[in-house]
Scaffold this active site. Structure first.
Site, short mmCIF file in Angstrom:
data_model
loop_
_atom_site.label_atom_id
_atom_site.label_comp_id
_atom_site.label_asym_id
_atom_site.label_seq_id
_atom_site.Cartn_x
_atom_site.Cartn_y
_atom_site.Cartn_z
N VAL A 66 0.83 9.42 0.87
CA VAL A 66 0.93 8.00 0.48
C VAL A 66 1.08 7.16 1.75
CG1 VAL A 66 2.15 6.30 -0.92
CG2 VAL A 66 2.03 8.67 -1.68
N ASN A 70 6.55 11.77 -8.99
CA ASN A 70 7.89 11.93 -8.40
C ASN A 70 9.03 11.70 -9.38
OD1 ASN A 70 6.79 12.38 -5.80
ND2 ASN A 70 6.65 10.18 -5.41
N HIS A 96 2.72 26.41 -3.05
CA HIS A 96 3.17 26.73 -4.41
C HIS A 96 3.61 28.19 -4.54
CE1 HIS A 96 1.18 23.09 -6.64
NE2 HIS A 96 2.15 22.74 -5.82
N THR A 97 3.67 28.88 -3.43
CA THR A 97 4.36 30.18 -3.43
C THR A 97 5.86 29.97 -3.58
OG1 THR A 97 4.65 32.25 -2.23
CG2 THR A 97 4.63 30.27 -0.90
N HIS A 148 4.45 14.84 -0.45
CA HIS A 148 4.32 13.62 -1.23
C HIS A 148 4.50 12.37 -0.38
CE1 HIS A 148 4.73 15.26 -5.60
NE2 HIS A 148 4.03 16.08 -4.83
N ASP A 153 5.08 31.00 -8.81
CA ASP A 153 4.59 32.38 -8.63
C ASP A 153 5.76 33.31 -8.92
OD1 ASP A 153 6.12 32.92 -6.31
OD2 ASP A 153 4.38 33.33 -5.05
N ASP A 205 5.44 8.61 6.75
CA ASP A 205 6.26 7.49 7.23
C ASP A 205 7.59 7.34 6.50
OD1 ASP A 205 5.42 6.64 4.77
OD2 ASP A 205 4.38 4.85 5.46
N ARG A 215 8.08 19.84 -0.56
CA ARG A 215 7.31 18.95 -1.44
C ARG A 215 7.50 17.48 -1.08
NH1 ARG A 215 8.29 17.10 -7.07
NH2 ARG A 215 6.28 16.89 -8.14
N THR A 272 7.66 35.09 -7.17
CA THR A 272 8.75 35.10 -6.19
C THR A 272 8.96 33.68 -5.66
OG1 THR A 272 7.15 35.69 -4.45
CG2 THR A 272 8.39 37.49 -5.47
#
Length: 321
Positions: free
Chosen positions: A73, A97, A197-198, A69, A242, A77, A65, A244
């Site tokens: 933006v 965040n 998002h698994t 993120h 999810d 970098d 993640r 799992t």
């Protein structure tokens, strides 16, 4: 005299060829960027990531993640890693965040270990984030891919851009498509990268509206989530994205088909719109999902990298040199 001129010409020609080749490599990203300067860099990142994920499987999702993120933006970098200062409005304080993004201490550990084996700071924090995302996916049973390297680190951050550009869990499909298009990513990238998002969990505040207001949700699923997330309070209570959350698989897509997407932005991908077919395909073909996920991660890693003389290689990922 003529012989000397030929030799001089050849020497000059070879110098120009070398300069052009060097300039070309400076302007682009490629997997072997650290092969000569620090061949132990990537194995070191892998070792630290595997240890962190073994200690807490959720950390794999958190590191993945962070890379998402960061890239959304102003490009990949490492701006997300910069702490607040008098001149830097930290992206860590942006709404997507704050009290949510995590794994910064693992990145610090990786940076420390990599600089140690390399003898000096040659591996950028931006590249560390990119490789750590790949290694996290692999550690949790997902696909691998050749990460293109050679990014440099930003000297600025933008909380405003983070608030504006990181996709919201409340977005509908048209908003999601536009959000990804703004980053040079298409509808297939949207669906396959949402498949991240698994892994992991989401906080009550991000799915409360869905479980109390939406109609495109399985009633039993919504009822269960209400025991975790009451209408008032428990903002940070967690529910898995999810069934799992510690395994990289296609259960996320299975949930969408069953109207059990946790976030409104998840279920938007399978709600009678143009992305329904892709969700169904990935639900039925894990190999296709793995292959496309790897390709889209490489594509996302190409978003506006700093290369050549732009940016810097930070000594400390949390602050500018």
């Amino acid at each position: 005299m003529k012989k000397m001129n030929i030799i001089s010409f050849l020497s000059l020609f070879l110098s120009l060829v070398f300069s052009i080749a060097t300039a070309s490599s400076d302007l682009g990203l490629y997997p072997g960027y650290y092969d000569r300067v620090c061949p132990e860099a990537l194995p070191t990142i892998k070792r630290v990531v595997e240890y962190a994920v073994a200690q807490e499987r959720r950390m794999g999702a958190s590191l993945l993640r962070l890379h998402f993120h960061d890239c959304f933006v102003n490009g990949c970098d490492a701006s997300i890693l910069l702490d607040q200062t008098s001149t830097i409005d930290s992206e860590k304080n942006a709404a997507p965040n704050a009290n949510s993004a995590r794994g910064f201490e693992v990145i610090d550990k990786i940076k420390l270990e990599v600089d140690k084996v390399c003898g000096r700071p040659v591996v950028s924090c931006a590249d560390i984030l990119t490789v750590a995302a790949r290694d996290s996916v692999v550690a949790l049973g997902g696909p691998s891919w050749n990460v293109k390297l050679g990014r440099r680190d930003s000297t600025t951050a933008s909380r405003t851009a983070a608030d504006a550009n990181i996709p919201s869990p409340f977005m509908d499909l048209p908003a999601l498509i536009k959000n990804f298009q703004d980053q040079g990513l298409d509808e297939e990238d949207l669906v396959v990268l949402s498949g991240a998002h698994t892994l992991g969990f989401a906080q009550c505040r991000t799915f409360r509206d869905r479980i109390y207001s939406d109609t495109n949700i399985d009633p039993a699923f919504a009822s269960h989530l209400r025991t975790i997330c009451p209408q008032v309070g428990s903002e940070s209570s967690l529910a898995p994205l999810d069934p799992t959350p510690g395994s990289f698989d296609v259960k996320y897509f299975t949930d969408l088909v069953s109207k059990k997407g946790l976030l409104r932005s998840d279920q938007a991908l399978f709600n009678g719109g143009k992305t329904d077919e892709l969700v169904s395909e990935y639900n039925g073909d894990q190999n296709e999902f793995f292959e496309d996920f790897a390709e889209s991660m490489i594509k996302m890693g190409d978003i506006k990298p700093l290369t050549g003389n732009r940016g810097q290689v930070r000594n400390n990922c949390r602050k500018v040199n």
